[in-house]
Design a protein around this motif. Sequence first.
Motif, PDB file in Angstrom:
ATOM      1  N   GLY A  12      -7.301  -2.919   6.427  1.00 10.33           N
ATOM      2  CA  GLY A  12      -7.607  -1.509   6.555  1.00 10.33           C
ATOM      3  C   GLY A  12      -9.119  -1.361   6.629  1.00 10.33           C
ATOM      4  O   GLY A  12      -9.744  -1.798   7.598  1.00 10.33           O
ATOM      5  N   ASP A  13      -9.729  -0.810   5.582  1.00 11.08           N
ATOM      6  CA  ASP A  13     -11.190  -0.685   5.627  1.00 11.08           C
ATOM      7  C   ASP A  13     -11.846  -1.949   5.056  1.00 11.08           C
ATOM      8  O   ASP A  13     -11.182  -2.916   4.686  1.00 11.08           O
ATOM      9  CB  ASP A  13     -11.654   0.603   4.939  1.00 11.08           C
ATOM     10  N   CYS A  14     -13.174  -1.920   4.976  1.00  8.68           N
ATOM     11  CA  CYS A  14     -13.928  -3.134   4.643  1.00  8.68           C
ATOM     12  C   CYS A  14     -13.650  -3.672   3.238  1.00  8.68           C
ATOM     13  O   CYS A  14     -13.913  -4.846   2.963  1.00  8.68           O
ATOM     14  CB  CYS A  14     -15.423  -2.877   4.804  1.00  8.68           C
ATOM     15  N   LEU A  15     -13.097  -2.843   2.372  1.00 14.17           N
ATOM     16  CA  LEU A  15     -12.831  -3.302   1.010  1.00 14.17           C
ATOM     17  C   LEU A  15     -11.827  -4.452   0.982  1.00 14.17           C
ATOM     18  O   LEU A  15     -11.768  -5.191  -0.001  1.00 14.17           O
ATOM     19  CB  LEU A  15     -12.341  -2.136   0.143  1.00 14.17           C
ATOM     20  N   VAL A  16     -11.066  -4.635   2.056  1.00 15.52           N
ATOM     21  CA  VAL A  16     -10.075  -5.721   2.056  1.00 15.52           C
ATOM     22  C   VAL A  16     -10.732  -7.099   1.993  1.00 15.52           C
ATOM     23  O   VAL A  16     -10.055  -8.090   1.722  1.00 15.52           O
ATOM     24  CB  VAL A  16      -9.136  -5.653   3.278  1.00 15.52           C
ATOM     25  N   LEU A  39      -7.079   1.985  -5.383  1.00 18.01           N
ATOM     26  CA  LEU A  39      -7.801   0.813  -4.897  1.00 18.01           C
ATOM     27  C   LEU A  39      -7.715  -0.349  -5.889  1.00 18.01           C
ATOM     28  O   LEU A  39      -7.530  -1.513  -5.480  1.00 18.01           O
ATOM     29  CB  LEU A  39      -9.271   1.162  -4.639  1.00 18.01           C
ATOM     30  N   LEU A  40      -7.819  -0.053  -7.174  1.00 16.55           N
ATOM     31  CA  LEU A  40      -7.727  -1.119  -8.171  1.00 16.55           C
ATOM     32  C   LEU A  40      -6.349  -1.746  -8.176  1.00 16.55           C
ATOM     33  O   LEU A  40      -6.202  -2.961  -8.349  1.00 16.55           O
ATOM     34  CB  LEU A  40      -8.087  -0.573  -9.554  1.00 16.55           C
ATOM     35  N   VAL A  70       0.864  -1.183   0.000  1.00 16.57           N
ATOM     36  CA  VAL A  70       0.000   0.000   0.000  1.00 16.57           C
ATOM     37  C   VAL A  70       0.896   1.227   0.000  1.00 16.57           C
ATOM     38  O   VAL A  70       1.842   1.313   0.792  1.00 16.57           O
ATOM     39  CB  VAL A  70      -0.920   0.019   1.245  1.00 16.57           C
ATOM     40  N   ASP A  71       0.623   2.154  -0.892  1.00 24.27           N
ATOM     41  CA  ASP A  71       1.411   3.384  -0.941  1.00 24.27           C
ATOM     42  C   ASP A  71       1.293   4.142   0.378  1.00 24.27           C
ATOM     43  O   ASP A  71       0.217   4.200   0.985  1.00 24.27           O
ATOM     44  CB  ASP A  71       0.924   4.282  -2.082  1.00 24.27           C
ATOM     45  N   TYR A 131     -22.280   7.075  -2.380  1.00 20.00           N
ATOM     46  CA  TYR A 131     -21.157   7.412  -1.504  1.00 20.00           C
ATOM     47  C   TYR A 131     -19.863   7.134  -2.251  1.00 20.00           C
ATOM     48  O   TYR A 131     -19.715   6.073  -2.874  1.00 20.00           O
ATOM     49  CB  TYR A 131     -21.252   6.558  -0.234  1.00 20.00           C
ATOM     50  N   THR A 132     -18.909   8.055  -2.180  1.00 18.75           N
ATOM     51  CA  THR A 132     -17.705   7.918  -3.001  1.00 18.75           C
ATOM     52  C   THR A 132     -16.683   6.936  -2.427  1.00 18.75           C
ATOM     53  O   THR A 132     -15.815   6.470  -3.160  1.00 18.75           O
ATOM     54  CB  THR A 132     -17.016   9.288  -3.178  1.00 18.75           C
ATOM     55  N   ASN A 133     -16.774   6.622  -1.133  1.00 17.74           N
ATOM     56  CA  ASN A 133     -15.760   5.757  -0.519  1.00 17.74           C
ATOM     57  C   ASN A 133     -16.132   4.282  -0.671  1.00 17.74           C
ATOM     58  O   ASN A 133     -17.196   3.846  -0.219  1.00 17.74           O
ATOM     59  CB  ASN A 133     -15.585   6.100   0.956  1.00 17.74           C
ATOM     60  N   ALA A 134     -15.227   3.505  -1.258  1.00 20.58           N
ATOM     61  CA  ALA A 134     -15.547   2.143  -1.683  1.00 20.58           C
ATOM     62  C   ALA A 134     -15.705   1.149  -0.546  1.00 20.58           C
ATOM     63  O   ALA A 134     -16.209   0.051  -0.754  1.00 20.58           O
ATOM     64  CB  ALA A 134     -14.479   1.636  -2.657  1.00 20.58           C
ATOM     65  N   HIS A 135     -15.286   1.513   0.666  1.00 24.51           N
ATOM     66  CA  HIS A 135     -15.488   0.573   1.780  1.00 24.51           C
ATOM     67  C   HIS A 135     -16.973   0.321   2.030  1.00 24.51           C
ATOM     68  O   HIS A 135     -17.333  -0.698   2.626  1.00 24.51           O
ATOM     69  CB  HIS A 135     -14.808   1.078   3.061  1.00 24.51           C
ATOM     70  N   ALA A 136     -17.817   1.219   1.564  1.00 24.23           N
ATOM     71  CA  ALA A 136     -19.259   1.041   1.729  1.00 24.23           C
ATOM     72  C   ALA A 136     -19.894   0.272   0.574  1.00 24.23           C
ATOM     73  O   ALA A 136     -21.112   0.116   0.525  1.00 24.23           O
ATOM     74  CB  ALA A 136     -19.939   2.408   1.864  1.00 24.23           C
ATOM     75  N   HIS A 137     -19.085  -0.233  -0.364  1.00 27.54           N
ATOM     76  CA  HIS A 137     -19.601  -0.889  -1.569  1.00 27.54           C
ATOM     77  C   HIS A 137     -19.359  -2.396  -1.586  1.00 27.54           C
ATOM     78  O   HIS A 137     -19.892  -3.096  -2.446  1.00 27.54           O
ATOM     79  CB  HIS A 137     -18.920  -0.316  -2.827  1.00 27.54           C
ATOM     80  N   VAL A 138     -18.556  -2.909  -0.662  1.00 25.11           N
ATOM     81  CA  VAL A 138     -17.918  -4.210  -0.880  1.00 25.11           C
ATOM     82  C   VAL A 138     -18.887  -5.385  -0.853  1.00 25.11           C
ATOM     83  O   VAL A 138     -18.801  -6.291  -1.686  1.00 25.11           O
ATOM     84  CB  VAL A 138     -16.750  -4.408   0.113  1.00 25.11           C
TER      85      VAL A 138
END
Length: 261
Positions: A61-65, A37-38, A17-18, A98-105
Amino acid sequence: MAWLAPPSAGPVEEVPVDAPTDVPLPVEDEMRGRSVLLKQIQEARKIIERHQPKSLAVLGGDCLVSLVPFSWLSERYGDRLGVLWIDTHPDVQTPKQYTNAHAHVLGALLGHGDPDLTKAVTRPVPAKNVMIAGIHDPLPFEAQFIADHGLRTCSPQQVRDGAQPVMEWLKDSQIEVLAIHLDLDVLDPHNFRSLLFAKPGRGKHDFGDVAEGKLNIPDVLKLIQEVTTEKEVVGMTIAEHMPWDALNLQEMLKQLPLIGG
């Protein structure tokens, strides 16, 4: 979390992760930090494919993991895989909401939502194989999505009362193995402080008045112990650890004489 966790009995990998900067990630095609993220999704997939695991745990980190590991497990186990999503929120929004992808997973794991996320899921998880535990007060879009797709849920009070909806779901389904997603924000921020919602000095409305956790660690442990008596766990993700005190102390130490230079 890796520092806190017991030693692993299997191989351990770290998804690169950068390093963060003071400059916020840009919103790209309605998603914040889309290209970053990609890149992380692709790196995680490469690591998993290299090991070809039957089971895996993620300290994240966030839920996208959870996206890539649970997608991998869905490919491996098919309809035999169930997903227990222990979270205050259902994570079924899209960039439109919502723009933050952790809410999309979770939506992406079900095959719905942003194309860049759903194409990472070659075998979507059937809605009947998903249970969301700890959820309360979903937003209108989330509530409608849950109703439209027939997702089963278990409220915080039901979890404390023995999680009967979860146990019934396990018995009713054809699930043989489980992937468990644990978003730490399912915990009450008044009692567990290493959460986004426990940010020191926060205002009452700082986080958009979304639902905040109502469970405690013993509630979550009891739930997981109950389900593991019924099904084998092949996936475990722990997400959204935010150790405010450690982060703030780290910044303080950097500015002290003899220590921080």
